[in-house]
Scaffold this motif. Structure first.
Motif, PDB file in Angstrom:
ATOM      1  N   PRO A   1       0.805  -1.217   0.000  1.00 13.24           N
ATOM      2  CA  PRO A   1       0.000   0.000   0.000  1.00 13.24           C
ATOM      3  C   PRO A   1       0.843   1.273   0.000  1.00 13.24           C
ATOM      4  CG  PRO A   1      -0.617  -1.425   1.848  1.00 13.24           C
ATOM      5  CD  PRO A   1       0.506  -2.079   1.130  1.00 13.24           C
ATOM      6  N   ASP A   2       2.030   1.222   0.599  1.00 11.27           N
ATOM      7  CA  ASP A   2       2.898   2.409   0.575  1.00 11.27           C
ATOM      8  C   ASP A   2       3.351   2.717  -0.851  1.00 11.27           C
ATOM      9  OD1 ASP A   2       2.738   2.928   3.310  1.00 11.27           O
ATOM     10  OD2 ASP A   2       4.441   1.614   3.759  1.00 11.27           O
ATOM     11  N   PHE A   3       3.667   1.677  -1.597  1.00 10.47           N
ATOM     12  CA  PHE A   3       4.021   1.874  -3.005  1.00 10.47           C
ATOM     13  C   PHE A   3       2.837   2.458  -3.764  1.00 10.47           C
ATOM     14  CE2 PHE A   3       3.779   0.390  -7.369  1.00 10.47           C
ATOM     15  CZ  PHE A   3       4.911   0.991  -7.898  1.00 10.47           C
ATOM     16  N   ALA A   4       1.651   1.916  -3.529  1.00 10.77           N
ATOM     17  CA  ALA A   4       0.448   2.397  -4.219  1.00 10.77           C
ATOM     18  C   ALA A   4       0.203   3.867  -3.901  1.00 10.77           C
ATOM     19  CB  ALA A   4      -0.759   1.544  -3.825  1.00 10.77           C
ATOM     20  N   LYS A   5       0.392   4.252  -2.632  1.00 14.15           N
ATOM     21  CA  LYS A   5       0.212   5.663  -2.250  1.00 14.15           C
ATOM     22  C   LYS A   5       1.225   6.555  -2.947  1.00 14.15           C
ATOM     23  CE  LYS A   5      -1.353   4.577   2.378  1.00 14.15           C
ATOM     24  NZ  LYS A   5      -1.055   4.699   3.801  1.00 14.15           N
ATOM     25  N   LYS A   6       2.478   6.133  -2.972  1.00 10.88           N
ATOM     26  CA  LYS A   6       3.518   6.923  -3.644  1.00 10.88           C
ATOM     27  C   LYS A   6       3.195   7.073  -5.124  1.00 10.88           C
ATOM     28  CE  LYS A   6       7.216   5.464  -0.553  1.00 10.88           C
ATOM     29  NZ  LYS A   6       8.413   4.606  -0.432  1.00 10.88           N
ATOM     30  N   PHE A   7       2.743   5.995  -5.732  1.00 10.90           N
ATOM     31  CA  PHE A   7       2.402   6.016  -7.152  1.00 10.90           C
ATOM     32  C   PHE A   7       1.251   6.990  -7.411  1.00 10.90           C
ATOM     33  CE2 PHE A   7       0.134   4.089 -10.823  1.00 10.90           C
ATOM     34  CZ  PHE A   7       1.122   4.241 -11.775  1.00 10.90           C
ATOM     35  N   LEU A   8       0.187   6.892  -6.601  1.00  8.26           N
ATOM     36  CA  LEU A   8      -0.950   7.792  -6.781  1.00  8.26           C
ATOM     37  C   LEU A   8      -0.559   9.234  -6.492  1.00  8.26           C
ATOM     38  CD1 LEU A   8      -3.906   8.098  -7.558  1.00  8.26           C
ATOM     39  CD2 LEU A   8      -4.493   7.798  -5.153  1.00  8.26           C
ATOM     40  N   ASN A   9       0.230   9.469  -5.453  1.00  9.60           N
ATOM     41  CA  ASN A   9       0.667  10.832  -5.145  1.00  9.60           C
ATOM     42  C   ASN A   9       1.466  11.422  -6.304  1.00  9.60           C
ATOM     43  OD1 ASN A   9      -0.472  11.517  -2.623  1.00  9.60           O
ATOM     44  ND2 ASN A   9       0.998  10.200  -1.586  1.00  9.60           N
ATOM     45  N   PHE A  10       2.307  10.605  -6.934  1.00  9.18           N
ATOM     46  CA  PHE A  10       3.067  11.067  -8.089  1.00  9.18           C
ATOM     47  C   PHE A  10       2.119  11.481  -9.213  1.00  9.18           C
ATOM     48  CE2 PHE A  10       4.925  10.012 -12.235  1.00  9.18           C
ATOM     49  CZ  PHE A  10       5.968  10.919 -12.258  1.00  9.18           C
ATOM     50  N   ILE A  11       1.131  10.643  -9.484  1.00  5.71           N
ATOM     51  CA  ILE A  11       0.166  10.946 -10.537  1.00  5.71           C
ATOM     52  C   ILE A  11      -0.637  12.203 -10.185  1.00  5.71           C
ATOM     53  CG2 ILE A  11      -1.949  10.123 -11.671  1.00  5.71           C
ATOM     54  CD1 ILE A  11      -0.748   7.303 -11.516  1.00  5.71           C
ATOM     55  N   ILE A  12      -1.077  12.306  -8.936  1.00  5.20           N
ATOM     56  CA  ILE A  12      -1.855  13.476  -8.508  1.00  5.20           C
ATOM     57  C   ILE A  12      -1.053  14.759  -8.701  1.00  5.20           C
ATOM     58  CG2 ILE A  12      -2.812  14.653  -6.478  1.00  5.20           C
ATOM     59  CD1 ILE A  12      -3.793  11.853  -5.537  1.00  5.20           C
ATOM     60  N   GLN A  13       0.216  14.738  -8.333  1.00  3.31           N
ATOM     61  CA  GLN A  13       1.046  15.934  -8.501  1.00  3.31           C
ATOM     62  C   GLN A  13       1.187  16.316  -9.977  1.00  3.31           C
ATOM     63  OE1 GLN A  13       1.804  17.963  -5.996  1.00  3.31           O
ATOM     64  NE2 GLN A  13       0.627  16.448  -4.858  1.00  3.31           N
ATOM     65  N   GLU A  14       1.313  15.332 -10.842  1.00  2.00           N
ATOM     66  CA  GLU A  14       1.372  15.607 -12.277  1.00  2.00           C
ATOM     67  C   GLU A  14       0.071  16.240 -12.758  1.00  2.00           C
ATOM     68  OE1 GLU A  14       3.834  15.192 -14.782  1.00  2.00           O
ATOM     69  OE2 GLU A  14       5.049  15.136 -12.967  1.00  2.00           O
ATOM     70  N   VAL A  15      -1.044  15.693 -12.301  1.00  2.00           N
ATOM     71  CA  VAL A  15      -2.354  16.208 -12.691  1.00  2.00           C
ATOM     72  C   VAL A  15      -2.524  17.649 -12.210  1.00  2.00           C
ATOM     73  CG1 VAL A  15      -4.844  15.948 -12.309  1.00  2.00           C
ATOM     74  CG2 VAL A  15      -3.449  13.952 -12.852  1.00  2.00           C
ATOM     75  N   ILE A  16      -2.156  17.926 -10.970  1.00  2.18           N
ATOM     76  CA  ILE A  16      -2.285  19.278 -10.421  1.00  2.18           C
ATOM     77  C   ILE A  16      -1.444  20.258 -11.240  1.00  2.18           C
ATOM     78  CG2 ILE A  16      -1.735  20.746  -8.438  1.00  2.18           C
ATOM     79  CD1 ILE A  16      -2.570  18.337  -6.659  1.00  2.18           C
ATOM     80  N   GLN A  17      -0.237  19.836 -11.626  1.00  2.54           N
ATOM     81  CA  GLN A  17       0.610  20.706 -12.472  1.00  2.54           C
ATOM     82  C   GLN A  17      -0.094  21.017 -13.793  1.00  2.54           C
ATOM     83  OE1 GLN A  17       2.463  21.971 -10.182  1.00  2.54           O
ATOM     84  NE2 GLN A  17       4.215  21.997 -11.518  1.00  2.54           N
ATOM     85  N   HIS A  18      -0.718  20.015 -14.389  1.00  8.88           N
ATOM     86  CA  HIS A  18      -1.453  20.216 -15.644  1.00  8.88           C
ATOM     87  C   HIS A  18      -2.619  21.170 -15.419  1.00  8.88           C
ATOM     88  CE1 HIS A  18       0.103  16.786 -18.287  1.00  8.88           C
ATOM     89  NE2 HIS A  18       0.870  16.805 -17.220  1.00  8.88           N
ATOM     90  N   HIS A  19      -3.329  20.998 -14.301  1.00 12.27           N
ATOM     91  CA  HIS A  19      -4.470  21.865 -14.004  1.00 12.27           C
ATOM     92  C   HIS A  19      -4.011  23.307 -13.801  1.00 12.27           C
ATOM     93  CE1 HIS A  19      -7.333  18.448 -12.496  1.00 12.27           C
ATOM     94  NE2 HIS A  19      -6.861  18.216 -13.699  1.00 12.27           N
ATOM     95  N   LYS A  20      -2.898  23.488 -13.141  1.00  9.15           N
ATOM     96  CA  LYS A  20      -2.363  24.846 -12.936  1.00  9.15           C
ATOM     97  C   LYS A  20      -2.007  25.488 -14.268  1.00  9.15           C
ATOM     98  CE  LYS A  20      -0.622  24.273  -8.245  1.00  9.15           C
ATOM     99  NZ  LYS A  20       0.592  24.136  -7.396  1.00  9.15           N
TER     100      LYS A  20
END
Length: 98
Positions: free
Chosen positions: A75-94
């Motif tokens: 689950p820690d890997f899954a969280k890191k993976f999702l957090n990475f994706i979320i940060q990319e998405v937020i950058q795109h939204h900005k």
């Protein structure tokens, strides 16, 4: 090559072929996911909504943690993976908001 080495080579080849197929699935799945998150980013920009949604992000992380546990994935890997994706998405939204 011995019979054991031949069998091992065949098994290795089969695993690698499966990994290659799964990598392709991951890439195409991420591509589809980003198409949707880009649409979300445009909608947020058009309606002056913030680029991030911490409540949704928290809910998604909890959901992904549960899915990871069921899939026997760390689950820690899954969280890191999702957090990475979320940060990319937020950058795109900005970028859409500029």
């Amino acid at each position: 090559m011995s019979d054991h080495a031949t069998l091992a080579a065949e098994l290795l080849k089969g695993h690698r072929e499966s990994i290659d197929r799964l990598d392709a699935i991951l890439v195409y799945t991420l591509g589809e996911r980003f198409k949707h998150t880009q649409a979300v980013g445009k909608l947020k920009a058009e309606h002056a909504l913030p680029p991030s949604d911490p409540a949704r992000e928290d809910a998604q992380i909890a959901r992904l943690t549960e899915l990871a546990n069921r899939a026997d994935l760390d689950p820690d890997f899954a969280k890191k993976f999702l957090n990475f994706i979320i940060q990319e998405v937020i950058q795109h939204h900005k970028q859409h908001q500029s």
